[in-house]
Design an enzyme around this catalytic site. Structure first.
Site, mmCIF file in Angstrom:
data_model
loop_
_atom_site.group_PDB
_atom_site.id
_atom_site.type_symbol
_atom_site.label_atom_id
_atom_site.label_comp_id
_atom_site.label_asym_id
_atom_site.label_seq_id
_atom_site.Cartn_x
_atom_site.Cartn_y
_atom_site.Cartn_z
ATOM 1 N N CYS A 122 0.831 -1.199 0.000
ATOM 2 C CA CYS A 122 0.000 0.000 0.000
ATOM 3 C C CYS A 122 0.872 1.258 0.000
ATOM 4 O O CYS A 122 1.552 1.538 -0.977
ATOM 5 C CB CYS A 122 -0.971 -0.038 1.180
ATOM 6 S SG CYS A 122 -2.406 1.055 0.980
ATOM 7 N N HIS A 219 -3.831 -5.717 0.958
ATOM 8 C CA HIS A 219 -3.601 -6.070 2.360
ATOM 9 C C HIS A 219 -4.148 -7.476 2.625
ATOM 10 O O HIS A 219 -5.052 -7.945 1.948
ATOM 11 C CB HIS A 219 -4.336 -5.097 3.284
ATOM 12 C CG HIS A 219 -3.751 -3.723 3.312
ATOM 13 N ND1 HIS A 219 -2.560 -3.425 3.931
ATOM 14 C CD2 HIS A 219 -4.213 -2.549 2.799
ATOM 15 C CE1 HIS A 219 -2.304 -2.137 3.812
ATOM 16 N NE2 HIS A 219 -3.285 -1.579 3.128
#
Length: 276
Positions: A122, A219
């Site tokens: 991310c 994630h």
């Protein structure tokens, strides 16, 4: 009883220590500081000042073949780490400046020259690119920050936030997994021609030409047992293929039983119904 007598506030019980709490995903970054020593594969993760979604590491910490170490501010990245993870962040450009202030950019460059592997997740993925632009000042003052340049991609922050659960595939190992995205910004560039994952047939993430640096917005990838085992196999480590998610669910069930044993659950539920 004394508090109830003196204040008139009803007591609902006292919860004793729950020994298995450490088996649940961490809620506070301070819980991650102690290294977990299990095996020969050393994984270092940078403890950014605004670190986010750090429970991505929990399945790796549970693997007997891995040693996961959080690198605290001011601490050098260990030279014997096989993998360095640059995790998610609540402020990519802010933490990129923080990373440089620790000298971690120099350590990462040295790690890369030695052939070490680097994974950005991310915000960490965004930092690994050439530039991170925030023209509208969404995360802070508007501007452009020079990235670490380890991936040939650029990121532009946009007002629209991606918040979705996704089904993905890791094309290298052929394993399927479920994860989630929670980020702002779009990332593109030449290294996207080598995606780390495919999400509904669409390339996701990027990998450097030599395969040592990779980044993704996904994630929760390591909670997928088959992918985690395939990923660790790339380092010569046998994953346990333990059902990580089932272990978390079992611990939550045990916690629920613990609370039911020691608290006046009926009174709590009655109060909730009254306020609802």
């Amino acid at each position: 009883r004394m508090i109830e007598e003196r204040t008139g506030w009803p007591g609902f019980g006292t919860v004793p220590w729950f020994a298995d709490a450490g088996r649940l995903p961490a809620e506070d970054a301070s819980d991650l500081r102690a290294p977990v020593y299990y095996g020969a594969l050393k994984i270092a993760c940078l403890q950014l000042s605004r670190i986010a979604n750090f429970d991505d590491l929990d399945p790796l910490r549970a693997e007997p073949g891995c040693t996961v170490e959080m690198i605290a501010p001011g601490q050098a990245i260990p030279g014997d780490a096989a993998l360095v993870i640059v995790p998610g962040s609540k402020s990519t450009r802010g933490d990129l400046a923080f990373l440089r202030a620790q000298g971690w950019d120099i350590d990462l460059a040295a790690h890369h020259r030695r052939g070490g592997r680097i994974l950005g997740i991310c915000g960490g993925y965004q930092m690994l690119g050439r530039t991170v632009a925030d023209p509208d000042g969404i995360e802070g003052p508007a501007g452009v920050s020079e990235g670490l340049g380890l991936l040939d991609v650029d990121t532009v922050m946009t007002p629209k936030k991606s918040l979705t659960r996704v089904e993905a595939r890791h094309p290298t190992s052929g394993t399927d997994l479920t994860g989630y995205e929670i980020h702002i910004g779009a990332t593109d560039g030449p290294d996207r021609i080598r995606p780390l994952f495919e999400v509904e047939g669409v390339p996701e993430g990027a990998v450097s030409p030599d395969g040592t640096v990779s980044g993704t917005y996904l994630h929760g990838m390591f909670s997928a047992d088959a992918f985690r085992a395939a990923f660790l196999a790339g380092f010569g480590v046998a994953g346990t293929r333990t059902d990580y998610a089932a272990g978390v669910d079992a611990t939550l069930d045990a916690l629920a039983g613990h609370l039911e044993t020691h608290l006046a659950i009926d009174r709590l539920l009655s109060l909730a119904r009254e306020r609802g």
